[in-house]
Design a protein around this motif. Structure first.
Motif, PDB file in Angstrom:
ATOM      1  N   TYR A 169      25.380 126.860  89.207  1.00 41.27           N
ATOM      2  CA  TYR A 169      24.823 128.123  88.705  1.00 41.27           C
ATOM      3  C   TYR A 169      25.667 129.313  89.167  1.00 41.27           C
ATOM      4  N   GLY A 200      23.892 121.504  92.136  1.00 42.96           N
ATOM      5  CA  GLY A 200      23.224 122.311  91.125  1.00 42.96           C
ATOM      6  C   GLY A 200      23.228 123.798  91.412  1.00 42.96           C
ATOM      7  N   ALA A 251      18.579 119.483  91.453  1.00 41.78           N
ATOM      8  CA  ALA A 251      19.094 118.320  90.719  1.00 41.78           C
ATOM      9  C   ALA A 251      20.105 117.562  91.566  1.00 41.78           C
ATOM     10  N   ALA A 256      17.232 117.964  82.057  1.00 42.56           N
ATOM     11  CA  ALA A 256      16.769 119.267  82.539  1.00 42.56           C
ATOM     12  C   ALA A 256      16.400 120.125  81.360  1.00 42.56           C
ATOM     13  N   LEU A 281      19.381 124.873  88.276  1.00 47.59           N
ATOM     14  CA  LEU A 281      18.867 123.566  88.660  1.00 47.59           C
ATOM     15  C   LEU A 281      19.225 123.261  90.113  1.00 47.59           C
ATOM     16  N   SER A 330      23.218 117.158  84.545  1.00 48.37           N
ATOM     17  CA  SER A 330      22.813 116.975  83.164  1.00 48.37           C
ATOM     18  C   SER A 330      23.881 117.629  82.302  1.00 48.37           C
ATOM     19  N   SER A 373      24.654 123.651  83.439  1.00 48.36           N
ATOM     20  CA  SER A 373      24.585 125.046  83.895  1.00 48.36           C
ATOM     21  C   SER A 373      25.759 125.869  83.377  1.00 48.36           C
ATOM     22  N   GLU A 409      11.597 124.528  89.817  1.00 45.29           N
ATOM     23  CA  GLU A 409      12.148 123.262  90.289  1.00 45.29           C
ATOM     24  C   GLU A 409      12.110 123.151  91.814  1.00 45.29           C
ATOM     25  N   GLY A 426      16.293 114.936  91.017  1.00 43.81           N
ATOM     26  CA  GLY A 426      16.577 115.675  89.799  1.00 43.81           C
ATOM     27  C   GLY A 426      16.141 114.887  88.582  1.00 43.81           C
TER      28      GLY A 426
END
Length: 398
Positions: free
Chosen positions: A273, A269, A178, A23, A175, A182, A191, A315, A19
């Motif tokens: 989401y 990640g 990752a 991002a 992401l 982040s 996210s 990604e 990752g």
């Protein structure tokens, strides 16, 4: 969303790569997301508006063209009043689902689109390439990963003098590869901080503007996802969405004195989401319970189908990106084009038959809309209240 069906591919395809520490923000959700350029749109543009022959001078707002919507025209051949254009704010409108929706609405000639995006130049190029006429859109800077930027956007929008008739919370980031989290400007996991908290603050503050609109059908739409719906096959593909007791959310998602994940678990990640989309759908329902009867505003969420060919999967590993579109087209049969998905979201914005509030809309194989069922967690009244109250504290509203 397309993500859920993506997870149906063999696990060997979903190989995680290292990752990135910073991002980049994708500017649309529901798999209409493309990676944003890192270039910020910080130019300030003076604007002059005219309302009913009265000029209102507005300085220093981040807007490409804050043109007011046409006023009511009483000089029609029939002697009847014609309604002004509706004003709709669409977050992440510079690519994917957001851009396709903006184009679909602009083509009707009945809407003025405020493209709320991080990258001014990218949004301008996108609008031009989509063939959207200058008089049908404005661009205003908005970075949902910064609560300060959200406040600035609202300030600029109100100074423009434009009424707000519909708000579409569409932008999102994803992401999946990752390995480390982040964070947003305020220190929230990126996210959830962007997809949920940024939109939560935006919606909570702009509800007052929607209340003041004289438009016949005022709406607030938050794009949802099938990935957060564990009552579906796709929603049961690991990692499954699960907010748990929300100890991570209550702790600020900062990864220091609390977990960066809503449920307090280890960072993932893809799950971050999915969890953010559950929050989106819970937030829509809580808005409905708190405001619909009082204001008449329609609150809705939707899943327009799997948009498998957008930049969302940038990604992911090349093999995944190669196989996912045909997998969606020929195996799951869930594939829809960006154009079709944009038309579906545009229906939720403007279709007179889709004014029922508190609904999660989906479409069948014949492209007919229907009221879909949310999972137990995504429709949990108590959880929706708790997400609302914690979110208010995190964004400084309580």
């Amino acid at each position: 969303m397309a993500l859920q069906a993506a997870s149906l591919l063999p696990s060997a395809i979903s190989i995680h790569k290292e990752g990135k520490s910073n991002a980049s923000l994708k500017e649309t959700s529901l798999f209409g997301v493309s990676a944003s350029d890192h270039l910020r749109a910080d130019s300030i543009f003076p604007v002059s508006l005219e309302f009913k022959k009265r000029k209102l001078s507005v300085g220093a707002i981040r807007a490409q063209t804050a043109t007011s919507s046409p006023a009511i025209n009483q000089a029609t051949p029939e002697g009847k009043k014609t309604l002004r254009k509706g004003n709709v704010v669409i977050t992440g409108a510079s690519s994917g689902l957001g851009l396709a929706t903006a184009r679909a609405l602009a083509e009707t000639g009945k809407w003025h689109i405020i493209m709320a995006c991080r990258n001014f130049l990218k949004a301008e190029r996108a609008a031009k390439s989509a063939g959207i006429s200058k008089e049908n859109y404005s661009i205003m800077h908005l970075d949902l990963a910064s609560l300060k930027s959200v406040h600035q956007f609202i300030d600029n929008f109100r100074r423009s003098g434009m009424p707000l008739d519909v708000l579409v919370c569409n932008a999102a980031i994803y992401l999946p590869t990752a390995k480390e989290p982040s964070f947003t400007a305020e220190g929230f996991e990126l996210s959830v901080g962007t997809n949920h908290l940024g939109h939560f603050l935006l919606s909570r503050l702009l509800i007052d503007d929607l209340k003041q609109s004289d438009y016949p059908s005022k709406r607030l739409i938050i794009v949802g996802s099938i990935t957060g719906n564990t009552n579906t096959l796709a929603g049961n593909v690991p990692p499954k969405a699960n907010l748990g007791d929300m100890r991570g959310l209550a702790g600020g998602l900062n990864g220091l004195n609390s977990s960066p994940m809503i449920d307090g678990g280890e960072f993932d990640g893809a799950k971050a989401y999915k969890d953010s989309k559950v929050c989106n759908m819970l937030t829509m329902q809580e808005f409905h319970r708190r405001y619909h009867d009082e204001t008449g505003i329609t609150f809705a969420s939707l899943y327009p189908g799997c948009i498998a060919t957008t930049g969302l999967f940038r990604e992911h590993v090349p093999l995944f990106r190669l196989l996912f579109p045909p997998f969606q087209k020929y195996i799951t049969k869930g594939y829809v084009s960006e154009e079709e998905a944009g038309k579906r979201l545009a229906q939720v914005v403007s279709d007179p038959s889709l004014t029922k509030s508190g609904v999660y809309w989906s479409w069948n194989k014949n492209s007919a809309s229907f009221e879909n069922q949310l999972s137990k967690e995504a429709s949990d009244t108590e959880k929706a209240r708790k997400v609302w109250e914690i979110s208010e504290k995190l964004v400084g509203l309580a």
